[in-house]
Write an enzyme that holds these catalytic residues in place. Structure first.
Site, PDB file in Angstrom:
ATOM      1  N   GLU A  77      -0.087  -1.927  23.572  1.00 31.28           N
ATOM      2  CA  GLU A  77       0.733  -1.554  23.368  1.00 31.28           C
ATOM      3  C   GLU A  77       0.383  -0.229  24.509  1.00 31.28           C
ATOM      4  O   GLU A  77      -1.204  -0.386  23.601  1.00 31.28           O
ATOM      5  CB  GLU A  77       1.350  -1.071  22.294  1.00 31.28           C
ATOM      6  N   ARG A 128       1.219  -3.303  12.733  1.00 35.49           N
ATOM      7  CA  ARG A 128       0.680  -3.302  14.315  1.00 35.49           C
ATOM      8  C   ARG A 128       1.400  -4.865  14.561  1.00 35.49           C
ATOM      9  O   ARG A 128       1.813  -5.124  13.963  1.00 35.49           O
ATOM     10  CB  ARG A 128      -0.892  -3.604  13.784  1.00 35.49           C
ATOM     11  N   GLY A 130       0.926  -1.290  -0.259  1.00 36.98           N
ATOM     12  CA  GLY A 130       0.139   0.011   0.199  1.00 36.98           C
ATOM     13  C   GLY A 130       0.945   0.896  -0.299  1.00 36.98           C
ATOM     14  O   GLY A 130       1.917   1.084  -0.435  1.00 36.98           O
ATOM     15  N   ARG A 131       0.378   2.219   0.442  1.00 44.05           N
ATOM     16  CA  ARG A 131       1.113   3.274  -0.157  1.00 44.05           C
ATOM     17  C   ARG A 131       1.828   3.806   1.010  1.00 44.05           C
ATOM     18  O   ARG A 131       3.593   4.335   0.589  1.00 44.05           O
ATOM     19  CB  ARG A 131      -0.016   5.044   0.584  1.00 44.05           C
ATOM     20  N   ILE A 132       1.932   3.690   2.461  1.00 41.02           N
ATOM     21  CA  ILE A 132       3.294   3.776   3.207  1.00 41.02           C
ATOM     22  C   ILE A 132       4.776   2.451   1.970  1.00 41.02           C
ATOM     23  O   ILE A 132       5.756   2.803   2.592  1.00 41.02           O
ATOM     24  CB  ILE A 132       3.255   3.150   5.097  1.00 41.02           C
ATOM     25  N   HIS A 156       6.245   3.789  19.398  1.00 42.56           N
ATOM     26  CA  HIS A 156       4.278   4.246  17.456  1.00 42.56           C
ATOM     27  C   HIS A 156       4.587   5.795  16.983  1.00 42.56           C
ATOM     28  O   HIS A 156       4.173   5.927  18.104  1.00 42.56           O
ATOM     29  CB  HIS A 156       3.551   4.003  18.296  1.00 42.56           C
TER      30      HIS A 156
HETATM   31  C1  DGY Z   1      -1.665   5.637  12.178  1.00 39.46           C
HETATM   32  O1  DGY Z   1      -2.689   6.442  11.758  1.00 39.46           O
HETATM   33  O2  DGY Z   1      -2.514   4.505  11.998  1.00 39.46           O
HETATM   34  C2  DGY Z   1      -0.946   4.765  12.736  1.00 39.46           C
HETATM   35  O3  DGY Z   1      -0.159   3.867  13.335  1.00 39.46           O
HETATM   36  C3  DGY Z   1      -0.565   6.422  13.946  1.00 39.46           C
HETATM   37  O4  DGY Z   1       1.077   6.636  13.421  1.00 39.46           O
END
Ligand code: DGY
Length: 323
Positions: A271, A242, A157-159, A289
């Site tokens: 977490e 996640r 995906g995007r990231i 995070h």
């Molecule tokens: C999100 O936006 O889902 C991220 O985990 C927060 O940084």
């Protein structure tokens, strides 16, 4: 006409809070104390919009609240596995998230984790701070070269795409990936990326594996003992997605017995709890995070929630509607 009542679960950047105060009858959380389930339910009963974030557990029980007043959950964050989407749908709630604006910063953090684990940066920093460094020598703290290695992406995906761009253009890495929804052909060709049919194929071939799949039931413990054992012995695992995507006890075992060389983690199952065993291992880099945690991005995320609420209250479709 009276302004819509909006309740925000945590402290947001100042610029965004000011904008919220201009537009809505907003209840902010000045001291940033996490809201209890009861307080979140009260918010759903008294406000038109409730704005939780990724650390609030908006589960089915919470959403089964009597006398629901809220019509929209404007979540601050891209991931929405903290919200029971089916329950929200059943209660007729609209849910929005904040995609795109955090892509670059989250990819930067994934790349930071990759570099830090490979080059033993966390360990090196502790070494200097503990006044243990006795000087340069040819065999001191040798890590693993990153340039030219193979990066395997689970999810594209995007990231993941932004991570691939950094890795390919910045570090000459070969990119392999697996995703049931393949990225655009132009991007694949720009990065000379190669698709693999399964997670297992990526794990067996990559020097660095970076996780970019959503959290939730479908990906729970996707990286388990068996899959960790498929990685190359000198390989590294990076997780900025996640925490529950990885079986953490299996990871501790794999890091401890050398099944893999190291890991970089930004997220954890349950977490902010972090397994004590991880804290004792030198071959893991641990972040709290931080993926989206730049000032610019956190403001942009908040403004995206504002935009979604404004659209909803003007009778338009919010741009980031999830449900
Ligand atoms: C999100 O936006 O889902 C991220 O985990 C927060 O940084």
């Amino acid at each position: 006409m009276s302004k819509p009542r909006v309740i925000v679960s945590r402290k947001w950047p100042q610029e965004v809070e000011s904008r919220m105060q201009e537009l809505f009858d907003v209840q902010l959380n000045e001291d940033d104390t996490p809201m209890s389930a009861g307080q979140m339910q009260a918010a759903l009963q008294s406000a038109d919009a409730f704005c939780p974030t990724v650390s609030d557990n908006v589960n089915a029980e919470l959403l089964s609240v009597d006398n629901l007043k809220a019509e929209i959950i404007g979540s601050y964050g891209v991931g929405f596995n903290h919200i029971d989407i089916d329950a929200a749908r059943t209660r007729g709630l609209v849910v929005t998230n904040t995609p795109e604006v955090l892509t670059d910063c989250t990819a930067d953090i994934a790349m930071t984790l990759l570099l830090m684990t490979a080059r033993r940066a966390g360990e090196g920093e502790r070494h200097v701070r503990n006044r243990e460094w006795s000087g340069w020598r040819p065999t001191h703290m040798m890590g693993t070269k990153v340039t030219g290695k193979t990066l395997g992406l689970i999810g594209m995906g995007r990231i993941a795409r932004a991570m691939a761009q950094r890795a390919y253009h910045g570090f000459g890495m070969k990119i392999i990936f697996t995703d049931p929804y393949p990225p655009p052909a132009e991007l694949v060709s720009e990065l000379q990326a190669e698709s693999r049919a399964s997670i297992e194929e990526v794990l067996q071939e990559a020097d660095f594996v970076s996780l970019h799949c959503p959290g939730g039931k479908e990906t729970y413990h996707l990286i388990n003992r068996e899959r960790l054992s498929m990685m190359k012995p000198g390989a590294f695992l990076v997780n900025s997605a996640r925490g529950d995507v990885i079986d953490q006890s299996a990871l501790v075992e794999a890091l401890d017995n050398g099944t893999i060389a190291g890991a970089g983690l930004d997220v954890y199952e349950g977490e902010p709890a972090v397994p004590a065993a991880l804290l004792t291992l030198d071959n893991v880099v641990l972040f709290p995070h931080l993926g989206s945690a730049s000032r610019e991005t956190r403001v942009a995320m908040g403004m995206r929630v504002v935009e979604n609420l404004q659209a909803f209250f003007s009778g338009e479709a919010p741009r980031d509607r999830v449900v």
